[in-house]
Write a protein that holds these residues in place. Structure first.
Motif, mmCIF file in Angstrom:
data_model
loop_
_atom_site.group_PDB
_atom_site.id
_atom_site.type_symbol
_atom_site.label_atom_id
_atom_site.label_comp_id
_atom_site.label_asym_id
_atom_site.label_seq_id
_atom_site.Cartn_x
_atom_site.Cartn_y
_atom_site.Cartn_z
ATOM 1 N N GLY A 186 8.875 31.753 3.577
ATOM 2 C CA GLY A 186 9.972 31.057 4.245
ATOM 3 C C GLY A 186 9.812 29.566 4.414
ATOM 4 N N TRP A 187 8.720 28.995 3.862
ATOM 5 C CA TRP A 187 8.465 27.564 4.051
ATOM 6 C C TRP A 187 8.133 26.887 2.725
ATOM 7 C CZ3 TRP A 187 9.180 25.398 8.798
ATOM 8 C CH2 TRP A 187 9.217 26.272 9.890
ATOM 9 N N TRP A 188 8.495 25.614 2.635
ATOM 10 C CA TRP A 188 8.067 24.762 1.523
ATOM 11 C C TRP A 188 7.035 23.769 2.029
ATOM 12 C CZ3 TRP A 188 9.097 25.455 -3.472
ATOM 13 C CH2 TRP A 188 10.241 26.170 -3.836
ATOM 14 N N GLN A 189 5.991 23.578 1.234
ATOM 15 C CA GLN A 189 5.035 22.495 1.453
ATOM 16 C C GLN A 189 5.305 21.456 0.358
ATOM 17 O OE1 GLN A 189 2.813 22.402 3.940
ATOM 18 N NE2 GLN A 189 3.020 24.495 4.689
ATOM 19 N N VAL A 190 5.539 20.214 0.767
ATOM 20 C CA VAL A 190 5.943 19.176 -0.171
ATOM 21 C C VAL A 190 5.065 17.949 0.016
ATOM 22 C CG1 VAL A 190 7.858 17.764 -1.012
ATOM 23 C CG2 VAL A 190 8.325 20.012 -0.026
ATOM 24 N N ARG A 191 4.518 17.424 -1.070
ATOM 25 C CA ARG A 191 3.719 16.191 -1.043
ATOM 26 C C ARG A 191 4.459 15.129 -1.838
ATOM 27 N NH1 ARG A 191 -0.496 16.139 -3.886
ATOM 28 N NH2 ARG A 191 -1.453 14.389 -2.841
ATOM 29 N N VAL A 192 4.663 13.970 -1.202
ATOM 30 C CA VAL A 192 5.413 12.883 -1.820
ATOM 31 C C VAL A 192 4.639 11.584 -1.661
ATOM 32 C CG1 VAL A 192 7.595 11.602 -1.829
ATOM 33 C CG2 VAL A 192 7.593 14.036 -1.260
ATOM 34 N N ARG A 193 4.628 10.781 -2.730
ATOM 35 C CA ARG A 193 4.052 9.444 -2.647
ATOM 36 C C ARG A 193 5.182 8.445 -2.406
ATOM 37 N NH1 ARG A 193 -0.655 7.368 -4.816
ATOM 38 N NH2 ARG A 193 -0.869 9.175 -6.188
ATOM 39 N N SER B 159 7.840 9.529 -5.203
ATOM 40 C CA SER B 159 7.414 10.380 -6.318
ATOM 41 C C SER B 159 6.963 11.730 -5.781
ATOM 42 C CB SER B 159 6.258 9.729 -7.085
ATOM 43 O OG SER B 159 6.635 8.476 -7.620
ATOM 44 N N LEU B 160 7.581 12.797 -6.283
ATOM 45 C CA LEU B 160 7.218 14.143 -5.856
ATOM 46 C C LEU B 160 5.920 14.548 -6.551
ATOM 47 C CD1 LEU B 160 8.182 16.582 -4.178
ATOM 48 C CD2 LEU B 160 9.362 17.404 -6.220
ATOM 49 N N THR C 230 -1.338 9.820 4.512
ATOM 50 C CA THR C 230 -2.528 9.143 4.002
ATOM 51 C C THR C 230 -2.109 7.869 3.298
ATOM 52 O OG1 THR C 230 -3.580 11.290 3.601
ATOM 53 C CG2 THR C 230 -4.589 9.360 2.567
ATOM 54 N N ASP C 231 -2.665 6.738 3.728
ATOM 55 C CA ASP C 231 -2.417 5.479 3.039
ATOM 56 C C ASP C 231 -3.378 5.365 1.870
ATOM 57 O OD1 ASP C 231 -0.366 4.576 4.723
ATOM 58 O OD2 ASP C 231 -1.808 3.828 6.183
ATOM 59 N N MET D 39 0.848 -1.187 0.000
ATOM 60 C CA MET D 39 0.000 0.000 0.000
ATOM 61 C C MET D 39 0.887 1.241 0.000
ATOM 62 S SD MET D 39 -2.812 1.227 2.834
ATOM 63 C CE MET D 39 -3.827 -0.224 2.581
ATOM 64 N N SER D 40 0.687 2.117 -0.957
ATOM 65 C CA SER D 40 1.483 3.336 -1.014
ATOM 66 C C SER D 40 0.979 4.349 0.018
ATOM 67 C CB SER D 40 1.457 3.945 -2.409
ATOM 68 O OG SER D 40 0.147 4.374 -2.748
ATOM 69 N N THR D 41 1.839 5.319 0.318
ATOM 70 C CA THR D 41 1.547 6.324 1.333
ATOM 71 C C THR D 41 1.864 7.708 0.785
ATOM 72 O OG1 THR D 41 2.048 4.794 3.146
ATOM 73 C CG2 THR D 41 2.161 7.143 3.645
ATOM 74 N N ILE D 42 0.961 8.655 0.984
ATOM 75 C CA ILE D 42 1.187 10.036 0.592
ATOM 76 C C ILE D 42 1.434 10.849 1.860
ATOM 77 C CG2 ILE D 42 0.189 12.117 -0.423
ATOM 78 C CD1 ILE D 42 -1.342 10.353 -2.345
ATOM 79 N N ALA D 43 2.559 11.574 1.868
ATOM 80 C CA ALA D 43 2.925 12.368 3.032
ATOM 81 C C ALA D 43 3.099 13.822 2.632
ATOM 82 C CB ALA D 43 4.216 11.841 3.660
ATOM 83 N N GLU D 44 2.691 14.720 3.516
ATOM 84 C CA GLU D 44 2.863 16.152 3.300
ATOM 85 C C GLU D 44 3.788 16.707 4.375
ATOM 86 O OE1 GLU D 44 0.095 20.149 3.303
ATOM 87 O OE2 GLU D 44 -0.622 18.386 2.207
#
Length: 217
Positions: A106-113, A97-98, A140-141, A1-6
Motif C-alpha cells: 500500500g505504499w510507495w518509496q520514492v528517491r528523487v535528486r 531526477s527520479l 541528504t545533501d 549543492m544537490s539534495t537527495i530526498a526519500e
C-alpha cells in the motif's frame, strides 16, 4: 549543492493503488532505463497470473505488456490512462531526477535528486496541494565528487556499510539479504538493486584509468 530526498507515499493517493492492493505481498519497482516511451515496472513476489489480474483491476492502467519473466520477477511495460504515473508533475516539475521508486503493502518509496533544498521544499508543497500525504523520510545533501571521494550514492554507501557491519560479506554470512533489508527499512528487491549499482560503480572506478574517469565525470 544537490539534495537527495526519500519519500513514503500512500499508493491509493498516487498511482497503482488498486494493483498493489490486489497483488498482496508483491513489490512493484520502476525500471526507467528499459522503456523510453512508457514506464516499465518490475513485479516480484507474485506469479504472472496474479500480476496480470492486478493490472486488469486497476482503473488507471490502460495497457500492459510482459517483457521479461525470470524465476523471481516479471518486467512489464505499462501505459496509464492519463499518460503519467501520477507523481511526475508534483515531484519533477523543477528538474528533479527520479532515482528509485518501489511500492509494496500500500505504499510507495520514492528517491528523487533535487537541484537544491529549495526545489525539494517546492516539490513537497506541490504534493500537499495535490492532496498527497507525503512522508519525507530522509534528506541528504550531495556535494561534488572529488578525487578522494566515492561516486556511490549515500544510500548505496549506507547499504554496503550495513552489510559489512552485520557480517553479510563473511563466510558463512552473518545476516541474510532479507534480514539486512529489514534493518535498512527497504524491500529485498531495493537492496539488491542498490548492491548491483554500487558494485557496478566500484568496479568501474577500479578498472577505468583515472584520466578516463575525470573525462567521464
Amino acid at each position: 549543492m544537490s539534495t537527495i530526498a526519500e519519500f513514503r507515499l500512500p499508493a491509493v493517493e498516487t498511482t497503482l493503488g488498486t494493483a498493489i492492493e490486489h497483488a498482496a505481498g508483491a513489490t512493484f519497482e520502476l525500471e526507467s532505463s528499459v522503456s523510453k516511451t512508457r514506464p516499465s515496472l518490475w513485479v516480484s513476489g507474485v506469479d504472472r497470473e496474479t500480476a496480470n489480474a492486478a493490472f486488469e483491476a486497476d482503473p488507471s492502467v490502460e495497457e500492459y505488456d510482459l517483457l521479461v519473466e525470470t524465476e523471481s520477477r516479471l518486467l512489464f511495460d505499462v501505459s496509464f490512462v492519463d499518460e503519467t504515473m501520477g507523481l511526475r508533475d508534483e515531484l519533477l516539475a523543477d528538474g528533479g531526477s527520479l532515482l528509485e521508486m518501489w511500492g509494496t503493502d500500500g505504499w510507495w518509496q520514492v528517491r528523487v535528486r533535487f537541484r537544491s533544498r529549495d526545489t525539494l521544499t517546492d516539490a513537497y508543497d506541490r504534493l500537499e496541494e495535490a492532496g498527497i500525504s507525503a512522508d519525507l523520510r530522509r534528506v541528504t545533501d550531495v556535494s561534488g565528487v572529488t578525487d578522494d571521494e566515492t561516486r556511490l550514492t549515500p544510500e548505496q554507501q549506507e547499504a554496503l556499510e550495513a552489510a559489512l557491519e552485520h557480517g553479510y560479506f563473511e563466510i558463512p554470512r552473518g545476516i541474510s539479504m532479507e534480514e539486512l533489508a529489514g534493518e535498512l527499512g527497504i524491500s529485498h528487491q531495493a537492496l539488491s538493486e542498490r548492491f548491483r549499482r554500487a558494485y557496478e560503480t566500484l568496479v568501474d572506478d577500479e578498472l577505468q584509468p583515472a584520466g578516463e574517469q575525470s573525462r567521464a565525470e
